[in-house]
Design a protein around this motif. Structure first.
Motif, mmCIF file in Angstrom:
data_model
loop_
_atom_site.group_PDB
_atom_site.id
_atom_site.type_symbol
_atom_site.label_atom_id
_atom_site.label_comp_id
_atom_site.label_asym_id
_atom_site.label_seq_id
_atom_site.Cartn_x
_atom_site.Cartn_y
_atom_site.Cartn_z
ATOM 1 N N GLN A 1 0.847 -1.187 0.000
ATOM 2 C CA GLN A 1 0.000 0.000 0.000
ATOM 3 C C GLN A 1 0.885 1.241 0.000
ATOM 4 O O GLN A 1 1.766 1.395 0.836
ATOM 5 C CB GLN A 1 -0.901 0.018 1.242
ATOM 6 N N LEU A 2 0.660 2.094 -0.998
ATOM 7 C CA LEU A 2 1.426 3.334 -1.093
ATOM 8 C C LEU A 2 0.683 4.438 -0.345
ATOM 9 O O LEU A 2 -0.553 4.450 -0.306
ATOM 10 C CB LEU A 2 1.610 3.717 -2.555
ATOM 11 N N PRO A 3 1.382 5.370 0.205
ATOM 12 C CA PRO A 3 0.697 6.470 0.900
ATOM 13 C C PRO A 3 -0.046 7.347 -0.115
ATOM 14 O O PRO A 3 0.436 7.567 -1.227
ATOM 15 C CB PRO A 3 1.837 7.251 1.558
ATOM 16 N N PRO A 4 -1.258 7.790 0.227
ATOM 17 C CA PRO A 4 -2.023 8.630 -0.716
ATOM 18 C C PRO A 4 -1.342 9.988 -0.901
ATOM 19 O O PRO A 4 -0.782 10.551 0.039
ATOM 20 C CB PRO A 4 -3.383 8.773 -0.049
ATOM 21 N N ILE A 5 -1.423 10.468 -2.138
ATOM 22 C CA ILE A 5 -0.843 11.772 -2.448
ATOM 23 C C ILE A 5 -2.011 12.727 -2.664
ATOM 24 O O ILE A 5 -2.780 12.574 -3.622
ATOM 25 C CB ILE A 5 0.066 11.685 -3.686
ATOM 26 N N ASN A 6 -2.166 13.676 -1.765
ATOM 27 C CA ASN A 6 -3.322 14.573 -1.774
ATOM 28 C C ASN A 6 -3.416 15.385 -3.056
ATOM 29 O O ASN A 6 -4.509 15.584 -3.593
ATOM 30 C CB ASN A 6 -3.273 15.516 -0.563
ATOM 31 N N PHE A 7 -2.290 15.868 -3.552
ATOM 32 C CA PHE A 7 -2.294 16.677 -4.766
ATOM 33 C C PHE A 7 -2.882 15.884 -5.941
ATOM 34 O O PHE A 7 -3.720 16.389 -6.686
ATOM 35 C CB PHE A 7 -0.875 17.139 -5.086
ATOM 36 N N LEU A 8 -2.449 14.630 -6.098
ATOM 37 C CA LEU A 8 -2.944 13.806 -7.206
ATOM 38 C C LEU A 8 -4.422 13.451 -7.038
ATOM 39 O O LEU A 8 -5.167 13.394 -8.017
ATOM 40 C CB LEU A 8 -2.104 12.532 -7.333
ATOM 41 N N ASP A 9 -4.849 13.219 -5.811
ATOM 42 C CA ASP A 9 -6.271 12.920 -5.575
ATOM 43 C C ASP A 9 -7.156 14.107 -5.953
ATOM 44 O O ASP A 9 -8.190 13.936 -6.607
ATOM 45 C CB ASP A 9 -6.498 12.546 -4.104
ATOM 46 N N ARG A 10 -6.752 15.301 -5.563
ATOM 47 C CA ARG A 10 -7.535 16.506 -5.912
ATOM 48 C C ARG A 10 -7.552 16.711 -7.424
ATOM 49 O O ARG A 10 -8.591 17.037 -8.012
ATOM 50 C CB ARG A 10 -6.940 17.740 -5.224
ATOM 51 N N PHE A 11 -6.399 16.556 -8.048
ATOM 52 C CA PHE A 11 -6.289 16.720 -9.495
ATOM 53 C C PHE A 11 -7.194 15.724 -10.223
ATOM 54 O O PHE A 11 -7.897 16.075 -11.172
ATOM 55 C CB PHE A 11 -4.818 16.519 -9.913
ATOM 56 N N ASN A 12 -7.222 14.492 -9.755
ATOM 57 C CA ASN A 12 -8.060 13.452 -10.347
ATOM 58 C C ASN A 12 -9.542 13.792 -10.182
ATOM 59 O O ASN A 12 -10.329 13.654 -11.128
ATOM 60 C CB ASN A 12 -7.730 12.099 -9.702
ATOM 61 N N GLU A 13 -9.955 14.240 -9.010
ATOM 62 C CA GLU A 13 -11.363 14.605 -8.778
ATOM 63 C C GLU A 13 -11.792 15.760 -9.685
ATOM 64 O O GLU A 13 -12.897 15.748 -10.248
ATOM 65 C CB GLU A 13 -11.572 14.973 -7.309
ATOM 66 N N GLU A 14 -10.934 16.764 -9.827
ATOM 67 C CA GLU A 14 -11.261 17.910 -10.688
ATOM 68 C C GLU A 14 -11.414 17.473 -12.140
ATOM 69 O O GLU A 14 -12.346 17.900 -12.837
ATOM 70 C CB GLU A 14 -10.168 18.979 -10.575
ATOM 71 N N ASN A 15 -10.509 16.620 -12.600
ATOM 72 C CA ASN A 15 -10.596 16.131 -13.983
ATOM 73 C C ASN A 15 -11.854 15.286 -14.197
ATOM 74 O O ASN A 15 -12.507 15.400 -15.242
ATOM 75 C CB ASN A 15 -9.355 15.319 -14.351
ATOM 76 N N GLN A 16 -12.212 14.483 -13.219
ATOM 77 C CA GLN A 16 -13.420 13.664 -13.352
ATOM 78 C C GLN A 16 -14.667 14.543 -13.463
ATOM 79 O O GLN A 16 -15.568 14.272 -14.250
ATOM 80 C CB GLN A 16 -13.555 12.704 -12.153
ATOM 81 N N LYS A 17 -14.716 15.617 -12.696
ATOM 82 C CA LYS A 17 -15.852 16.552 -12.763
ATOM 83 C C LYS A 17 -15.917 17.221 -14.134
ATOM 84 O O LYS A 17 -16.989 17.350 -14.723
ATOM 85 C CB LYS A 17 -15.750 17.607 -11.660
ATOM 86 N N LYS A 18 -14.739 17.669 -14.637
ATOM 87 C CA LYS A 18 -14.706 18.315 -15.950
ATOM 88 C C LYS A 18 -15.188 17.360 -17.046
ATOM 89 O O LYS A 18 -15.973 17.747 -17.918
ATOM 90 C CB LYS A 18 -13.286 18.778 -16.286
ATOM 91 N N TYR A 19 -14.710 16.123 -16.983
ATOM 92 C CA TYR A 19 -15.108 15.138 -18.001
ATOM 93 C C TYR A 19 -16.596 14.820 -17.920
ATOM 94 O O TYR A 19 -17.273 14.684 -18.942
ATOM 95 C CB TYR A 19 -14.298 13.839 -17.847
ATOM 96 N N ALA A 20 -17.148 14.723 -16.715
ATOM 97 C CA ALA A 20 -18.577 14.443 -16.557
ATOM 98 C C ALA A 20 -19.418 15.593 -17.130
ATOM 99 O O ALA A 20 -20.424 15.358 -17.809
ATOM 100 C CB ALA A 20 -18.904 14.207 -15.087
ATOM 101 N N GLU A 21 -19.008 16.848 -16.868
ATOM 102 C CA GLU A 21 -19.734 18.004 -17.403
ATOM 103 C C GLU A 21 -19.656 18.045 -18.930
ATOM 104 O O GLU A 21 -20.653 18.324 -19.609
ATOM 105 C CB GLU A 21 -19.168 19.304 -16.813
ATOM 106 N N ALA A 22 -18.472 17.770 -19.475
ATOM 107 C CA ALA A 22 -18.311 17.782 -20.932
ATOM 108 C C ALA A 22 -19.155 16.674 -21.585
ATOM 109 O O ALA A 22 -19.770 16.902 -22.637
ATOM 110 C CB ALA A 22 -16.839 17.606 -21.300
ATOM 111 N N ASP A 23 -19.207 15.499 -20.963
ATOM 112 C CA ASP A 23 -20.037 14.410 -21.506
ATOM 113 C C ASP A 23 -21.516 14.783 -21.487
ATOM 114 O O ASP A 23 -22.252 14.517 -22.442
ATOM 115 C CB ASP A 23 -19.827 13.125 -20.694
ATOM 116 N N ALA A 24 -21.961 15.419 -20.391
ATOM 117 C CA ALA A 24 -23.369 15.821 -20.295
ATOM 118 C C ALA A 24 -23.716 16.848 -21.372
ATOM 119 O O ALA A 24 -24.764 16.743 -22.033
ATOM 120 C CB ALA A 24 -23.660 16.376 -18.905
#
Length: 175
Positions: free
Chosen positions: A85-108
């Motif tokens: 188990q690798l330690p979570p990297i907060n910066f990457l988690d936030r970046f991933n969440e933001e990208n997922q939101k952008k992609y969901a809005e663009a798909d809609a």
């Protein structure tokens, strides 16, 4: 016929089946000759003709068994072992969440676009139209050959010609 055969006590060199000689050592210059009479020669030939194929067949049957992977045959591999188990990297988690939101809005937005809706509707209509055209072509072929649901078997020659002409006009294959 020249042959060589190895036996446990002797190494024999044969120029034919009736005269065999033991090869000489460098120190020993004497030759020892073994003779096989003609009766034994035919007896040996008949035995070798019947026994050799039998021995070969039995050897193949007894030695043919499925290959096994050995000691690791039941081992599922390194891929099945979970990694550390690798330690979570907060910066990457936030970046991933933001990208997922952008992609969901663009798909809609993309799915709600009037152009996409129009293209999907056209695609459905074209699919139905193409399916009907293919069915009509098969019907025309069946009518010409006298087989299938569109067969013109019971029709008179004039009715048959009118029916086939109508099918050709419907399919666009006017000749």
């Amino acid at each position: 016929m020249v042959c060589s055969a190895v036996f446990k006590p002797l190494l024999l060199s044969c120029s034919n089946f009736t005269n065999c000689q033991k090869p000489s050592n460098n120190n020993d210059k004497k030759l020892q000759t073994l003779s096989i009479n003609n009766n034994n020669k035919s007896h040996i030939a008949s035995i070798s003709n019947s026994v050799v194929p039998l021995i070969a067949t039995v050897t193949l049957l007894l030695s043919s068994y499925p290959a096994q992977a050995g000691i690791l045959s039941g081992f599922s591999g390194l891929e099945s072992i979970p990694g550390p188990q690798l330690p979570p990297i907060n910066f990457l988690d936030r970046f991933n969440e933001e990208n997922q939101k952008k992609y969901a809005e663009a798909d809609a937005k993309f799915k709600q676009s009037p152009i996409i809706k129009e293209l999907l509707e056209r695609s459905k209509l074209n699919k139905q139209k193409n399916k009907q055209e293919i069915a009509d072509k098969y019907c025309l072929r069946g009518a010409e050959w006298g087989v299938g649901d569109c067969s013109a078997e019971g029709m008179t020659e004039e009715e048959k010609e009118k029916f086939i002409a109508m099918l050709k006009k419907k399919t666009g294959l006017n000749e």
